[in-house]
Write an enzyme that holds these catalytic residues in place. Sequence first.
Site, PDB file in Angstrom:
ATOM      1  N   ASP A  60       0.809  -1.222   0.000  1.00  0.00           N
ATOM      2  CA  ASP A  60       0.000   0.000   0.000  1.00  0.00           C
ATOM      3  C   ASP A  60       0.845   1.276   0.000  1.00  0.00           C
ATOM      4  OD1 ASP A  60      -2.853  -0.786   0.059  1.00  0.00           O
ATOM      5  OD2 ASP A  60      -2.248  -1.901   1.853  1.00  0.00           O
ATOM      6  N   GLU A  65      -0.454   9.497   1.729  1.00  0.00           N
ATOM      7  CA  GLU A  65      -1.203  10.384   2.629  1.00  0.00           C
ATOM      8  C   GLU A  65      -1.298   9.827   4.048  1.00  0.00           C
ATOM      9  OE1 GLU A  65      -5.584  10.422   2.183  1.00  0.00           O
ATOM     10  OE2 GLU A  65      -5.451  12.554   2.530  1.00  0.00           O
ATOM     11  N   ASP A  66      -1.324   8.491   4.151  1.00  0.00           N
ATOM     12  CA  ASP A  66      -1.576   7.899   5.455  1.00  0.00           C
ATOM     13  C   ASP A  66      -0.386   7.969   6.412  1.00  0.00           C
ATOM     14  OD1 ASP A  66      -4.254   7.196   4.971  1.00  0.00           O
ATOM     15  OD2 ASP A  66      -3.575   5.559   3.686  1.00  0.00           O
ATOM     16  N   ARG A  85       1.369  -1.718   7.137  1.00  0.00           N
ATOM     17  CA  ARG A  85       1.692  -0.404   6.558  1.00  0.00           C
ATOM     18  C   ARG A  85       2.688   0.395   7.401  1.00  0.00           C
ATOM     19  NH1 ARG A  85      -2.772   2.945   3.883  1.00  0.00           N
ATOM     20  NH2 ARG A  85      -0.810   3.724   3.076  1.00  0.00           N
ATOM     21  N   ARG A 130      -9.242   2.619  11.709  1.00  0.00           N
ATOM     22  CA  ARG A 130      -7.781   2.699  11.605  1.00  0.00           C
ATOM     23  C   ARG A 130      -7.154   3.621  12.667  1.00  0.00           C
ATOM     24  NH1 ARG A 130      -5.719   1.093   6.430  1.00  0.00           N
ATOM     25  NH2 ARG A 130      -6.849  -0.838   6.010  1.00  0.00           N
ATOM     26  N   HIS A 160     -11.872   5.626   5.698  1.00  0.00           N
ATOM     27  CA  HIS A 160     -11.293   6.800   6.373  1.00  0.00           C
ATOM     28  C   HIS A 160     -12.291   7.963   6.405  1.00  0.00           C
ATOM     29  CE1 HIS A 160      -7.115   5.231   5.035  1.00  0.00           C
ATOM     30  NE2 HIS A 160      -7.173   5.103   6.341  1.00  0.00           N
ATOM     31  N   CYS A 247      -5.333  10.135  -1.251  1.00  0.00           N
ATOM     32  CA  CYS A 247      -4.413   9.147  -0.648  1.00  0.00           C
ATOM     33  C   CYS A 247      -3.046   9.103  -1.301  1.00  0.00           C
ATOM     34  CB  CYS A 247      -4.982   7.741  -0.761  1.00  0.00           C
ATOM     35  SG  CYS A 247      -6.724   7.610  -0.561  1.00  0.00           S
TER      36      CYS A 247
HETATM   37  C1  CIR Z   1      -5.471   0.456   2.989  1.00  0.00           C
HETATM   38  O1  CIR Z   1      -6.428  -0.268   3.264  1.00  0.00           O
HETATM   39  O2  CIR Z   1      -4.757   0.934   3.869  1.00  0.00           O
HETATM   40  C2  CIR Z   1      -5.178   0.740   1.531  1.00  0.00           C
HETATM   41  N1  CIR Z   1      -5.513  -0.397   0.744  1.00  0.00           N
HETATM   42  C3  CIR Z   1      -5.919   1.956   1.045  1.00  0.00           C
HETATM   43  C4  CIR Z   1      -5.488   3.219   1.725  1.00  0.00           C
HETATM   44  C5  CIR Z   1      -6.153   4.431   1.167  1.00  0.00           C
HETATM   45  N2  CIR Z   1      -5.676   5.615   1.799  1.00  0.00           N
HETATM   46  C6  CIR Z   1      -6.404   6.678   2.038  1.00  0.00           C
HETATM   47  O3  CIR Z   1      -7.601   6.673   1.806  1.00  0.00           O
HETATM   48  N3  CIR Z   1      -5.823   7.704   2.616  1.00  0.00           N
END
Ligand code: CIR
Length: 256
Positions: A60, A65-66, A85, A130, A160, A247
């Site tokens: 991922d 962004e995360d 992650r 999360r 999110h 993201c």
């Molecule tokens: C996840 O589940 O963490 C990733 N497959 C998708 C993350 C998407 N990120 C976001 O919306 N900020």
Amino acid sequence: MWIAFTREVSPSITRCELTHQARSPIDLALARAQHRAYVEALVALGAEVRALPPAPELPDAVFVEDGAVVLDELAVITRPGAASRRAETESIAAALASERPLAFLREPATLDGGDVLRLGRTLYVGLGGRSNEVALEQLAALVSPHGYDVVGVPVRGCLHLKSAVTEAATGLLLVHPACVDPACFPGFRALEVDPSEPAAANVLRVGEGAIYSTSHPRTRERLERAGVRLRPVDASEVEKAEGAVTCCSLVLRARA
Ligand code: CIR
């Protein structure tokens, strides 16, 4: 004036985390071509794009962004909610270190940047899976000296907070009301997504423009009628990984 950090799509994206969606095959070549077009859209909107080092073994890693919450005053490096992650943040911290003083969330905090919506001096934090209360408290302790309030917001039925609400233009929120209550954001106008497009609430503002997925034509019409200038991108492949347009970058104001 804007810097956007991005990272190329990892070949292992086929093993990405999924929470609310069923797995469907991702076309890696197409995902990469779409990502290049996304980078071009960022450039067209005036961002200087900086590529983070590829992370082929981290499925991922494209969803940068995360890994951080970046404010003008500092960058808070997150501790992502999915254990798979957590290794993404090291390279994000290294890249942001030249742009902002860094602060770090610590175990047992978990927080994904996609859960943090900054509206003025308030950071709204989605509590939908999360991100947790400990993270909210740690974040508040780090940012309150800089004049920010941190407010928790219940989120249901999507990954999110920013899957459910983003700011499309100053004072105008694009919202999917089944996932988040628009009343949580007093003082803002709310434009609802078309009910047939539940994943349509994610728009990425950069400068005077905004990047938006072509997957949501009906909501796009609503946005355009509201006067929002959109730059469409095809994001079909990252959407299969439960990603969206915000993201795939960390956009920050360049230091004067
Ligand atoms: C996840 O589940 O963490 C990733 N497959 C998708 C993350 C998407 N990120 C976001 O919306 N900020």
